[in-house]
Design a protein around this motif. Structure first.
Motif, PDB file in Angstrom:
ATOM      1  N   GLY A 152       0.832  -1.194   0.000  1.00 22.01           N
ATOM      2  CA  GLY A 152       0.000   0.000   0.000  1.00 22.01           C
ATOM      3  C   GLY A 152       0.867   1.244   0.000  1.00 22.01           C
ATOM      4  O   GLY A 152       2.057   1.199   0.318  1.00 22.01           O
ATOM      5  N   LYS A 153       0.244   2.384  -0.361  1.00 20.32           N
ATOM      6  CA  LYS A 153       0.962   3.649  -0.345  1.00 20.32           C
ATOM      7  C   LYS A 153       0.073   4.678   0.344  1.00 20.32           C
ATOM      8  O   LYS A 153      -0.905   5.166  -0.235  1.00 20.32           O
ATOM      9  CB  LYS A 153       1.303   4.121  -1.767  1.00 20.32           C
ATOM     10  CG  LYS A 153       2.265   3.179  -2.522  1.00 20.32           C
ATOM     11  CD  LYS A 153       1.515   2.218  -3.384  1.00 20.32           C
ATOM     12  CE  LYS A 153       2.383   1.438  -4.350  1.00 20.32           C
ATOM     13  NZ  LYS A 153       3.354   0.525  -3.771  1.00 20.32           N
ATOM     14  N   TRP A 154       0.405   4.986   1.584  1.00 19.22           N
ATOM     15  CA  TRP A 154      -0.410   5.933   2.335  1.00 19.22           C
ATOM     16  C   TRP A 154       0.484   6.700   3.309  1.00 19.22           C
ATOM     17  O   TRP A 154       1.600   6.276   3.604  1.00 19.22           O
ATOM     18  CB  TRP A 154      -1.539   5.224   3.094  1.00 19.22           C
ATOM     19  CG  TRP A 154      -1.107   4.171   4.076  1.00 19.22           C
ATOM     20  CD1 TRP A 154      -0.823   2.856   3.802  1.00 19.22           C
ATOM     21  CD2 TRP A 154      -0.912   4.329   5.481  1.00 19.22           C
ATOM     22  NE1 TRP A 154      -0.474   2.185   4.943  1.00 19.22           N
ATOM     23  CE2 TRP A 154      -0.507   3.055   6.002  1.00 19.22           C
ATOM     24  CE3 TRP A 154      -1.034   5.400   6.374  1.00 19.22           C
ATOM     25  CZ2 TRP A 154      -0.242   2.847   7.350  1.00 19.22           C
ATOM     26  CZ3 TRP A 154      -0.766   5.190   7.725  1.00 19.22           C
ATOM     27  CH2 TRP A 154      -0.378   3.925   8.200  1.00 19.22           C
ATOM     28  N   GLY A 155      -0.004   7.823   3.778  1.00 13.12           N
ATOM     29  CA  GLY A 155       0.789   8.613   4.693  1.00 13.12           C
ATOM     30  C   GLY A 155       0.004   9.778   5.254  1.00 13.12           C
ATOM     31  O   GLY A 155      -1.195   9.941   4.974  1.00 13.12           O
ATOM     32  N   ILE A 156       0.686  10.599   6.037  1.00 15.25           N
ATOM     33  CA  ILE A 156       0.060  11.770   6.635  1.00 15.25           C
ATOM     34  C   ILE A 156       1.018  12.948   6.556  1.00 15.25           C
ATOM     35  O   ILE A 156       2.239  12.783   6.559  1.00 15.25           O
ATOM     36  CB  ILE A 156      -0.331  11.535   8.108  1.00 15.25           C
ATOM     37  CG1 ILE A 156       0.885  11.125   8.941  1.00 15.25           C
ATOM     38  CG2 ILE A 156      -1.450  10.507   8.229  1.00 15.25           C
ATOM     39  CD1 ILE A 156       0.630  11.062  10.439  1.00 15.25           C
ATOM     40  N   ALA A 157       0.450  14.150   6.481  1.00 16.08           N
ATOM     41  CA  ALA A 157       1.234  15.371   6.623  1.00 16.08           C
ATOM     42  C   ALA A 157       1.483  15.596   8.108  1.00 16.08           C
ATOM     43  O   ALA A 157       0.600  15.349   8.938  1.00 16.08           O
ATOM     44  CB  ALA A 157       0.484  16.550   6.021  1.00 16.08           C
ATOM     45  N   THR A 158       2.698  16.051   8.463  1.00 17.82           N
ATOM     46  CA  THR A 158       3.038  16.224   9.885  1.00 17.82           C
ATOM     47  C   THR A 158       3.535  17.630  10.197  1.00 17.82           C
ATOM     48  O   THR A 158       4.226  17.844  11.188  1.00 17.82           O
ATOM     49  CB  THR A 158       4.100  15.185  10.304  1.00 17.82           C
ATOM     50  OG1 THR A 158       5.226  15.257   9.416  1.00 17.82           O
ATOM     51  CG2 THR A 158       3.513  13.788  10.254  1.00 17.82           C
ATOM     52  N   GLY A 159       3.210  18.594   9.352  1.00 15.05           N
ATOM     53  CA  GLY A 159       3.597  19.967   9.631  1.00 15.05           C
ATOM     54  C   GLY A 159       5.069  20.207   9.378  1.00 15.05           C
ATOM     55  O   GLY A 159       5.774  19.397   8.778  1.00 15.05           O
ATOM     56  N   THR A 160       5.565  21.327   9.838  1.00 17.12           N
ATOM     57  CA  THR A 160       6.965  21.696   9.635  1.00 17.12           C
ATOM     58  C   THR A 160       7.481  22.433  10.857  1.00 17.12           C
ATOM     59  O   THR A 160       6.751  23.218  11.468  1.00 17.12           O
ATOM     60  CB  THR A 160       7.118  22.610   8.401  1.00 17.12           C
ATOM     61  OG1 THR A 160       6.635  21.913   7.253  1.00 17.12           O
ATOM     62  CG2 THR A 160       8.571  22.973   8.160  1.00 17.12           C
ATOM     63  N   GLY A 161       8.712  22.167  11.245  1.00 18.96           N
ATOM     64  CA  GLY A 161       9.343  22.948  12.290  1.00 18.96           C
ATOM     65  C   GLY A 161       9.063  22.475  13.687  1.00 18.96           C
ATOM     66  O   GLY A 161       8.738  23.270  14.566  1.00 18.96           O
ATOM     67  N   GLY A 162       9.148  21.180  13.913  1.00 19.07           N
ATOM     68  CA  GLY A 162       9.051  20.674  15.274  1.00 19.07           C
ATOM     69  C   GLY A 162       7.652  20.409  15.761  1.00 19.07           C
ATOM     70  O   GLY A 162       7.433  20.151  16.937  1.00 19.07           O
ATOM     71  N   GLY A 163       6.653  20.490  14.903  1.00 21.58           N
ATOM     72  CA  GLY A 163       5.300  20.107  15.287  1.00 21.58           C
ATOM     73  C   GLY A 163       4.466  21.215  15.857  1.00 21.58           C
ATOM     74  O   GLY A 163       3.286  21.026  16.121  1.00 21.58           O
ATOM     75  N   GLY A 164       5.017  22.399  16.084  1.00 17.68           N
ATOM     76  CA  GLY A 164       4.218  23.494  16.614  1.00 17.68           C
ATOM     77  C   GLY A 164       3.496  24.224  15.503  1.00 17.68           C
ATOM     78  O   GLY A 164       3.742  24.047  14.329  1.00 17.68           O
ATOM     79  N   GLY A 165       2.576  25.089  15.881  1.00 12.92           N
ATOM     80  CA  GLY A 165       1.867  25.904  14.910  1.00 12.92           C
ATOM     81  C   GLY A 165       0.763  25.145  14.213  1.00 12.92           C
ATOM     82  O   GLY A 165       0.423  24.017  14.550  1.00 12.92           O
ATOM     83  N   SER A 166       0.210  25.798  13.219  1.00 12.13           N
ATOM     84  CA  SER A 166      -0.939  25.257  12.509  1.00 12.13           C
ATOM     85  C   SER A 166      -0.496  24.584  11.217  1.00 12.13           C
ATOM     86  O   SER A 166       0.433  25.042  10.558  1.00 12.13           O
ATOM     87  CB  SER A 166      -1.928  26.371  12.177  1.00 12.13           C
ATOM     88  OG  SER A 166      -2.344  27.040  13.355  1.00 12.13           O
TER      89      SER A 166
END
Length: 785
Positions: free
Chosen positions: A486-500
């Motif tokens: 399978g090919k699946w995943g998630i976006a995890t933001g940028t810069g240490g996980g803080g912010g929106s």
């Protein structure tokens, strides 16, 4: 013998083949209108007066008077329904062909994660973490496969000669364990185990989202535009007719790696993305090909599927992006070897097939397009990322760039070409070809420290609670019983996980494979095209995130393994020479830079991304979209529909009264019985019936069921509970039915006049209805309290 089933209730199916009587013909036309099959209804609306005249000359009396009044009412109803067709049908037809859930209900999107044949207790994850790709599967408890899958083997069209075996075996032999899955959709956005929803095993023509969605295409094959695309049609089901290992072909570098199917008309349709080689399988023409029935076993490892409901305007807007991916379909190398004429319909709308699914290798850059679904739940925002073959960078780097976010990806991360986790903190500028992480035309460049713009972290394993047990499986490539394709995943933001950041849930059809594990930047997946659909739904995102159990993270712990964590192309590491595959990488590795988990290289994150700005599950807000909306039907149409509905109820009441008060039109109505372990499926294109595991017109019977067997007609309910034993296997075909395996003990509480029984299966603990001729009465013993 043709009936419609609603729960345990049946009525004669007059859409099939009316006799020559005027009354039956009018009922036939009326029922076609009720089924929204207006084309067939209009074709059947031929002059009726000669038929009526013959009937009048042959029959007289009060009964004919009642029939005549019923004919007048039916004729009036046809006129109303004709007007209704002109006014209302376009509104109803707008949702006619869509992505469907396992019960056949339309949804904006659905996601299926097919589990591999085997899983292991998540408590043994440490063994996988310690041993990496060299894990001895004997160290994992793979014996309790029944804890995650109870699907029976598919009953396929062809058989093969097993070596050392005196009897041929069905192609579905041993493949049932690979038909269990997790499911989520726009109505129920958290992943759930399919049995907990009440769905059937995957891709067998029953109550599962893939069968229900694809069935629309088979039923409307002559009135819709449709296409299949797949880069690997080796081992399709039709090859089993002559025992061929290959009937189809491969699309190599330069052509797309995408797999899937679409079906649509002027009112829209669906896009179905698949990661499974040779499935959906067009090789049987107008017959449904079951998952697991190909010459090559495509049930072993995990696979993923995404269904999307789309309007025709959306498909037109997506044409350039679909073309960019270089879908392998009609006229390309994927349809060689006898599949020509099966991969695409001749019918097209707005040039979608001609322009989106074509064979030429025109050079176009990767692109992304935002659009909105057109299902019943309102518009859900989706971003399509189409990777071009000319952008010779890792495919998931293109995705991260298009989403503006780090991503974690689960793919076929194999020992041949599986590339390292890509980290923003490393210095790729000191490596050969910048590790192929630069593409100026796409704005993909290295950051000021020489690192990638975004992390792309490879997932290693997932887990999910099934039957009260946390079960785990691998997210790495390789033909093993716990592997992943399978090919699946998630976006995890940028810069240490803080912010929106937007919680994108990603379904794709390309792997983390390429340079430096290949010899050049255009090697493996880097030099091919493909598709990624990112769904903007925060609830679904959380459900996917929670599955991730092991990740090769951008942390200090993965530096010693060249960001491969013992997986991928670890065998190509030459530490002494400072080389990884085809690249010199001295000085490439730097400090940790990931926020996914700071303290360990493995394990589910305890510091999951936080911060506001996540999108709503319905996809409201956000930019882009195609603006699919309508002001709704005018009030006059609504009023006309209301009047038509009232008249419809009256006429149907008269028909039912005529049937039950005056006697049946064609004898007692009987529920149709399937006498095969696979599912009989009603495909009503051209008003015909097919069996999904047999050639057109053939009915496959269980070998133990004698030809000509009829249902026993038993009298009324049984006064006390009695125990029966199943003589044959029966696969439930409606939501109120239960499966039977040969030898199952069933406590029967009721027997209907048509021979159907209601009871509880002592093995599965499920209660429902089933055909009485599949069981025999056991010697009477008191039923335990």
């Amino acid at each position: 013998t043709n009936t419609w089933s609603y729960g345990r209730h049946t009525i004669p199916d007059f859409t099939r083949s009316p006799d020559e009587s005027g009354f039956h013909r009018l009922l036939h036309i009326l029922c076609l209108y009720i089924r929204w099959d207006t084309e067939a209804a209009m074709a059947a609306s031929q002059p009726l007066s000669p038929v009526i005249g013959r009937r009048r000359r042959r029959h007289h009396g009060a009964r004919e008077g009642a029939v005549a009044w019923a004919m007048v009412g039916a004729a009036g109803m046809c006129c109303i329904m004709l007007a209704w067709t002109v006014a209302i049908q376009p509104v109803r037809a707008a949702v006619e062909t869509r992505a469907l859930d396992g019960f056949g209900e339309p949804v904006d999107w659905f996601f299926v994660l097919k589990l591999p044949k085997n899983t292991f207790p998540a408590s043994e994850m440490a063994e996988l973490e310690k041993a990496h790709a060299d894990v001895d599967f004997g160290d994992l408890d793979l014996t309790r496969t029944d804890e995650h899958c109870d699907c029976p083997d598919p009953v396929c069209k062809y058989e093969f000669e097993a070596s050392g075996d005196n009897e041929p075996k069905n192609f579905g032999w041993g493949r049932g364990r690979g038909l269990c899955y997790l499911y989520a959709d726009s109505k129920n956005r958290k992943l759930r185990y399919f049995r907990d929803i009440g769905y059937d095993c995957l891709g067998q023509g029953g109550k599962d989202p893939l069968s229900q969605t694809l069935d629309q295409m088979y039923r409307r094959r002559k009135s819709t535009a449709w296409a299949f695309w797949n880069d690997d049609y080796d081992g399709v089901e039709a090859g089993g007719e002559r025992g061929e290992q290959s009937k189809g072909g491969h699309c190599g570098s330069g052509m797309g790696h995408a797999k899937g199917n679409m079906c649509f008309n002027r009112n829209g349709g669906y896009i179905l993305q698949s990661t499974t080689p040779n499935w959906p399988d067009p090789s049987l023409g107008d017959q449904f090909a079951q998952l697991g029935c190909g010459v090559t076993d495509n049930t072993i490892v995990s696979q993923t599927f995404l269904g999307l409901s789309v309007s025709l305007d959306t498909l037109v807007a997506l044409k350039p992006a679909l073309f960019t991916a270089r879908l392998c379909s009609e006229g390309t190398t994927s349809c060689k070897g006898g599949l020509e004429g099966m991969c695409q319909s001749t019918l097209d709308y707005e040039g979608v097939l001609a322009e989106a699914v074509a064979g030429s290798l025109v050079k176009t850059d990767s692109e992304s397009v935002d659009f909105k679904t057109s299902g019943p739940g309102g518009a859900v925002r989706v971003r399509l990322v189409a990777k071009s073959r000319i952008d010779e960078v890792p495919p998931w780097v293109v995705v991260a760039n298009a989403l503006g976010s780090d991503v974690t990806a689960a793919t076929w991360w194999d020992g041949a070409y599986g590339v390292p986790t890509i980290c923003r903190g490393d210095d790729a500028s000191v490596a050969t070809h910048d590790l192929c992480l630069v593409d100026e035309s796409e704005g993909i460049a290295l950051n000021s420290q020489g690192g990638a713009q975004h992390n792309v972290e490879n997932a290693i394993a997932a887990s999910f609670r099934i039957g009260g047990v946390e079960r785990a499986w691998g997210l790495f490539g390789g033909r093993n019983l716990i592997g992943n394709h399978g090919k699946w995943g998630i976006a995890t933001g940028t810069g240490g996980g803080g912010g929106s950041f937007t919680r994108w849930s990603i379904s794709g059809d390309m792997n983390m494979q390429g340079f430096p594990c290949s010899k050049s930047c255009d090697g493996s997946q880097n030099g091919r095209g493909g598709l990624f659909f990112a769904v903007d739904d925060s609830v679904f995102w959380e459900s996917m995130r929670d599955m991730l159990a092991l990740v090769c993270a951008c942390t200090e712990g993965s530096q010693a393994s060249y960001r491969l964590c013992g997986f991928g192309c670890s065998g190509k590491i030459d530490v002494g020479a400072g080389k990884l595959g085809s690249a010199t990488v001295k000085g490439w590795l730097k400090d940790r830079s990931s926020f996914w988990e700071e303290s360990k290289a493995f394990g589910k994150s305890s510091g999951k991304p936080s911060g506001g700005g996540s999108s709503s599950g319905g996809g409201s807000g956000g930019d882009g979209g195609d603006g699919d909306s309508s002001s709704g039907p005018p009030i006059g149409i609504i009023a006309g529909a209301a009047v038509g509905g009232v008249v419809l109820v009256i006429v149907l009441a008269l028909v039912v009264r005529h049937m039950h008060g005056r006697g049946s039109l064609s004898g007692p109505a009987k529920r149709r019985i399937s006498t095969t372990a696979s599912t009989n499926y009603m495909l009503d294109d051209n008003v015909s019936t097919h069996n999904l595991s047999a050639s057109s017109g053939e009915v496959r019977r269980h070998p133990s069921v004698p030809d000509g067997i009829n249902l026993p007609v038993l009298a009324g309910p049984i006064g006390t509970e009695k125990r029966y034993r199943a003589l044959y296997q029966y696969v439930a075909q409606n939501f109120d039915e239960i499966d039977l395996y040969e030898g199952d003990a069933v406590v029967v509480t009721h027997t209907a006049d048509d021979g159907w029984m209601t009871g509880k299966n002592e093995r599965s603990k499920k209660t429902g209805v089933f055909p009485g001729n599949y069981v025999e009465l056991l010697p009477e013993t008191p039923t335990p309290a």
